[in-house]
Write an enzyme that holds these catalytic residues in place. Sequence first.
Site, PDB file in Angstrom:
ATOM      1  N   GLN A  17      84.034  47.851  13.493  1.00 19.04           N
ATOM      2  CA  GLN A  17      84.773  48.588  12.471  1.00 19.04           C
ATOM      3  C   GLN A  17      86.295  48.363  12.461  1.00 19.04           C
ATOM      4  O   GLN A  17      86.894  48.180  11.402  1.00 19.04           O
ATOM      5  CB  GLN A  17      84.502  50.097  12.620  1.00 19.04           C
ATOM      6  CG  GLN A  17      85.152  50.916  11.541  1.00 19.04           C
ATOM      7  CD  GLN A  17      84.821  52.389  11.538  1.00 19.04           C
ATOM      8  OE1 GLN A  17      85.439  53.155  10.824  1.00 19.04           O
ATOM      9  NE2 GLN A  17      83.847  52.831  12.311  1.00 19.04           N
ATOM     10  N   ARG A  38      78.808  34.774  14.458  1.00 19.62           N
ATOM     11  CA  ARG A  38      77.920  34.053  15.383  1.00 19.62           C
ATOM     12  C   ARG A  38      76.719  33.480  14.630  1.00 19.62           C
ATOM     13  O   ARG A  38      76.128  34.174  13.800  1.00 19.62           O
ATOM     14  CB  ARG A  38      77.440  34.992  16.495  1.00 19.62           C
ATOM     15  CG  ARG A  38      78.457  35.085  17.617  1.00 19.62           C
ATOM     16  CD  ARG A  38      78.115  36.183  18.570  1.00 19.62           C
ATOM     17  NE  ARG A  38      78.602  37.461  18.019  1.00 19.62           N
ATOM     18  CZ  ARG A  38      79.037  38.474  18.753  1.00 19.62           C
ATOM     19  NH1 ARG A  38      79.034  38.402  20.048  1.00 19.62           N
ATOM     20  NH2 ARG A  38      79.463  39.574  18.175  1.00 19.62           N
ATOM     21  N   LEU A  72      79.665  30.126  12.604  1.00 15.36           N
ATOM     22  CA  LEU A  72      80.287  29.033  13.364  1.00 15.36           C
ATOM     23  C   LEU A  72      80.229  29.360  14.852  1.00 15.36           C
ATOM     24  O   LEU A  72      80.666  30.433  15.271  1.00 15.36           O
ATOM     25  CB  LEU A  72      81.756  28.897  12.918  1.00 15.36           C
ATOM     26  CG  LEU A  72      82.623  27.896  13.664  1.00 15.36           C
ATOM     27  CD1 LEU A  72      82.176  26.465  13.369  1.00 15.36           C
ATOM     28  CD2 LEU A  72      84.095  28.066  13.255  1.00 15.36           C
ATOM     29  N   THR A  74      81.899  28.965  17.905  1.00 14.48           N
ATOM     30  CA  THR A  74      83.237  28.537  18.342  1.00 14.48           C
ATOM     31  C   THR A  74      83.263  28.156  19.814  1.00 14.48           C
ATOM     32  O   THR A  74      84.315  27.854  20.354  1.00 14.48           O
ATOM     33  CB  THR A  74      84.261  29.662  18.089  1.00 14.48           C
ATOM     34  OG1 THR A  74      83.787  30.842  18.744  1.00 14.48           O
ATOM     35  CG2 THR A  74      84.443  29.939  16.624  1.00 14.48           C
ATOM     36  N   ASN A  96      89.076  41.225  17.097  1.00 14.95           N
ATOM     37  CA  ASN A  96      88.986  42.432  17.933  1.00 14.95           C
ATOM     38  C   ASN A  96      87.811  42.299  18.924  1.00 14.95           C
ATOM     39  O   ASN A  96      87.023  43.201  19.104  1.00 14.95           O
ATOM     40  CB  ASN A  96      88.864  43.716  17.096  1.00 14.95           C
ATOM     41  CG  ASN A  96      87.539  43.842  16.358  1.00 14.95           C
ATOM     42  OD1 ASN A  96      87.011  42.866  15.845  1.00 14.95           O
ATOM     43  ND2 ASN A  96      87.000  45.049  16.289  1.00 14.95           N
ATOM     44  N   GLU A 140      85.096  53.629  19.277  1.00 16.50           N
ATOM     45  CA  GLU A 140      85.780  54.760  18.639  1.00 16.50           C
ATOM     46  C   GLU A 140      86.090  55.961  19.541  1.00 16.50           C
ATOM     47  O   GLU A 140      87.235  56.369  19.709  1.00 16.50           O
ATOM     48  CB  GLU A 140      84.892  55.221  17.460  1.00 16.50           C
ATOM     49  CG  GLU A 140      85.240  56.539  16.834  1.00 16.50           C
ATOM     50  CD  GLU A 140      86.539  56.491  16.052  1.00 16.50           C
ATOM     51  OE1 GLU A 140      86.744  55.535  15.299  1.00 16.50           O
ATOM     52  OE2 GLU A 140      87.352  57.413  16.212  1.00 16.50           O
ATOM     53  N   ASP A 169      88.812  53.729  15.269  1.00 17.56           N
ATOM     54  CA  ASP A 169      88.473  52.441  14.653  1.00 17.56           C
ATOM     55  C   ASP A 169      89.280  52.117  13.388  1.00 17.56           C
ATOM     56  O   ASP A 169      90.186  51.308  13.406  1.00 17.56           O
ATOM     57  CB  ASP A 169      86.982  52.420  14.296  1.00 17.56           C
ATOM     58  CG  ASP A 169      86.113  52.182  15.524  1.00 17.56           C
ATOM     59  OD1 ASP A 169      86.639  51.700  16.538  1.00 17.56           O
ATOM     60  OD2 ASP A 169      84.913  52.474  15.459  1.00 17.56           O
ATOM     61  N   GLY A 249     101.041  72.872  11.916  1.00 16.28           N
ATOM     62  CA  GLY A 249     102.463  73.111  11.687  1.00 16.28           C
ATOM     63  C   GLY A 249     102.852  74.540  12.017  1.00 16.28           C
ATOM     64  O   GLY A 249     102.166  75.234  12.765  1.00 16.28           O
ATOM     65  N   GLY A 250     103.937  74.970  11.434  1.00 15.65           N
ATOM     66  CA  GLY A 250     104.428  76.312  11.725  1.00 15.65           C
ATOM     67  C   GLY A 250     103.730  77.403  10.925  1.00 15.65           C
ATOM     68  O   GLY A 250     104.029  78.583  11.073  1.00 15.65           O
TER      69      GLY A 250
HETATM   70  N1  COA Z   1      80.820  31.865  18.418  1.00 16.77           N
HETATM   71  C1  COA Z   1      80.610  31.910  19.730  1.00 16.77           C
HETATM   72  N2  COA Z   1      80.850  33.000  20.485  1.00 16.77           N
HETATM   73  C2  COA Z   1      81.318  34.087  19.840  1.00 16.77           C
HETATM   74  C3  COA Z   1      81.583  34.110  18.477  1.00 16.77           C
HETATM   75  C4  COA Z   1      81.311  32.936  17.735  1.00 16.77           C
HETATM   76  N3  COA Z   1      81.520  32.865  16.429  1.00 16.77           N
HETATM   77  N4  COA Z   1      82.051  35.329  18.135  1.00 16.77           N
HETATM   78  C5  COA Z   1      82.086  36.047  19.266  1.00 16.77           C
HETATM   79  N5  COA Z   1      81.647  35.315  20.301  1.00 16.77           N
HETATM   80  C6  COA Z   1      81.550  35.713  21.704  1.00 16.77           C
HETATM   81  C7  COA Z   1      82.864  36.175  22.250  1.00 16.77           C
HETATM   82  O1  COA Z   1      83.679  35.091  22.534  1.00 16.77           O
HETATM   83  C8  COA Z   1      82.425  36.928  23.499  1.00 16.77           C
HETATM   84  O2  COA Z   1      82.208  36.022  24.523  1.00 16.77           O
HETATM   85  P1  COA Z   1      82.505  36.271  26.078  1.00 16.77           P
HETATM   86  O3  COA Z   1      82.911  37.701  26.242  1.00 16.77           O
HETATM   87  O4  COA Z   1      81.187  35.970  26.717  1.00 16.77           O
HETATM   88  O5  COA Z   1      83.573  35.324  26.450  1.00 16.77           O
HETATM   89  C9  COA Z   1      81.065  37.502  23.088  1.00 16.77           C
HETATM   90  O6  COA Z   1      80.728  36.858  21.849  1.00 16.77           O
HETATM   91  C10 COA Z   1      81.031  38.993  22.936  1.00 16.77           C
HETATM   92  O7  COA Z   1      82.098  39.463  22.118  1.00 16.77           O
HETATM   93  P2  COA Z   1      82.624  40.968  22.193  1.00 16.77           P
HETATM   94  O8  COA Z   1      83.552  41.236  21.064  1.00 16.77           O
HETATM   95  O9  COA Z   1      83.237  41.258  23.495  1.00 16.77           O
HETATM   96  O10 COA Z   1      81.297  41.788  21.911  1.00 16.77           O
HETATM   97  P3  COA Z   1      80.624  43.055  22.592  1.00 16.77           P
HETATM   98  O11 COA Z   1      79.532  43.406  21.638  1.00 16.77           O
HETATM   99  O12 COA Z   1      80.257  42.833  23.979  1.00 16.77           O
HETATM  100  O13 COA Z   1      81.753  44.203  22.551  1.00 16.77           O
HETATM  101  C11 COA Z   1      83.347  45.725  21.564  1.00 16.77           C
HETATM  102  C12 COA Z   1      82.074  44.905  21.368  1.00 16.77           C
HETATM  103  C13 COA Z   1      83.732  46.318  20.227  1.00 16.77           C
HETATM  104  C14 COA Z   1      83.102  46.832  22.582  1.00 16.77           C
HETATM  105  C15 COA Z   1      84.466  44.767  22.068  1.00 16.77           C
HETATM  106  O14 COA Z   1      84.563  43.709  21.175  1.00 16.77           O
HETATM  107  C16 COA Z   1      85.841  45.432  22.206  1.00 16.77           C
HETATM  108  O15 COA Z   1      86.112  46.185  23.139  1.00 16.77           O
HETATM  109  N6  COA Z   1      86.743  45.102  21.258  1.00 16.77           N
HETATM  110  C17 COA Z   1      88.108  45.537  21.319  1.00 16.77           C
HETATM  111  C18 COA Z   1      88.253  46.951  20.882  1.00 16.77           C
HETATM  112  C19 COA Z   1      87.656  47.205  19.527  1.00 16.77           C
HETATM  113  O16 COA Z   1      88.035  46.640  18.534  1.00 16.77           O
HETATM  114  N7  COA Z   1      86.722  48.149  19.504  1.00 16.77           N
HETATM  115  C20 COA Z   1      86.338  48.775  18.271  1.00 16.77           C
HETATM  116  C21 COA Z   1      85.173  48.257  17.675  1.00 16.77           C
HETATM  117  S1  COA Z   1      84.942  49.160  16.208  1.00 16.77           S
END
Ligand code: COA
Length: 430
Positions: A17, A38, A72, A74, A96, A140, A169, A249-250
């Site tokens: 989000q 992904r 893609l 990456t 993020n 969040e 968020d 507020g007040g």
């Molecule tokens: N191709 C290849 N790999 C990809 C990719 C792509 N297009 N897009 C994402 N990935 C990989 C990332 O590089 C990451 O790899 P690694 O950690 O193994 O190096 C992996 O996917 C997981 O990504 P991540 O964002 O950490 O996902 P998660 O589901 O484990 O965590 C959150 C989700 C939201 C908890 C985390 O992203 C976070 O803390 N974000 C920052 C704070 C935030 O914005 N939170 C609010 C969310 S509303």
Amino acid sequence: MSLPLEGIKVIDMTGVQAGPAATQMLAWFGADVLKIERVGEGDITRRQLRDMPDVDALYFTQLNSNKRSMELNTKTPEGKAVLEKLIRESDILVENFGPGAMDRMGFTWEYMQELNPKIIFGSIKGFGENSRYSDLKVYENVAQAAGGSASVTGFWDGPPTVAGSALGDSNTGMHLVIGILTALRMRDQTGKGQKVSVSMQDANINLNRVKLRDQMRLEKTGHLQEYPQAGLGLGFGEAVPRGGNAGGGGQPGWVLKCKGWEEDPNAYIYMTIQGQNWKRTAEAIGKPEWAEDPEYATAEARMPKIFDIFKYIEENVLADKTKDEAVDYLRKFDIPCGPVKSMKEIAYDPDLRESGTIVEVEHKARGKYLTVGCPIKFTAFKPEIKESPLLGEHTVEALQQLGYSEAEIKELLDKKVVGETVHLKLATEI
Ligand code: COA
């Protein structure tokens, strides 16, 4: 009509989000936002809390409108090369991911600058880079907990409570938009990009300015006269307490029952007793004599009996009025007030539909759905809210724009470096 951010290219590496809310707003303002997802999976919210089988969930469609989607990988050499090309040709990259993910992918801020010194890099994390919690993944409610909101929300005899609204968020996303637009303006002046970071904790703290005010007052005086604790004689501890529904507020305010509250959980109004309007308030509640009565005439005199006054209003003024009738009555006396609106009422409110705050969008797979439109109103343009992209809908188009030949694109598809899930799905499921 040309839109303010037309020509600005955004690489959108966001999910869930906080990040998507930011890039969606840039898209509404006219930027070309390409969401990198992904391969075969996409943003996790496409599948979370689905209300229809095999169709992008509302969670996704409401946060990714007006964007394009490219699948893609990456983490492959070829995928990295595609991302490098994109960075060279874009204005903004937003992400993020969890802490360190961009670096692990090989795209440090230093490297991005090498590729394109004009790039603006927007990054959201749970905590600031110097924080002792900077390694944590955050959703969040952790932001609301760590940003102070939970400690001041709820009632004094209950636990810390989070708000249902996205104060961690979407709020952080909106802060990032402000930062990115500021960096764009700065780039006009300097020709250089920069990194813009917003932590969810910081963005939440920014909403708690008045609570820090109260902390400073509490430390100085040991007392917060406008908090219910004062009137109830509960006393104060060392930190700003939870104030229930008290006003920030007040001017004291509270959520008051109206006709039908026994059946309808939202048959309430919020009403504020405004000091400068006390004479008319006293008149409105049928107690004109209270206007001059020293027992009621000042805010200080009223505070110890504020709950008795609210109870009196509920029983004698509001009991026979629906919330809308109550507001219609109180507005005649210039009393600050408003109805407690349910999400159902908001969804079908004609004024909100007319203003574009709630909009109906046509989506090629799910049909019509409601979403929150742009809350900012401009005189020179009105953002048009369009559907969110299907997974990989624009993969081929984006590669073509980067100069990849048909044969190269086929190879990338065959190797699953990129994907176009939607086209497979459209043929079979949708
Ligand atoms: N191709 C290849 N790999 C990809 C990719 C792509 N297009 N897009 C994402 N990935 C990989 C990332 O590089 C990451 O790899 P690694 O950690 O193994 O190096 C992996 O996917 C997981 O990504 P991540 O964002 O950490 O996902 P998660 O589901 O484990 O965590 C959150 C989700 C939201 C908890 C985390 O992203 C976070 O803390 N974000 C920052 C704070 C935030 O914005 N939170 C609010 C969310 S509303």
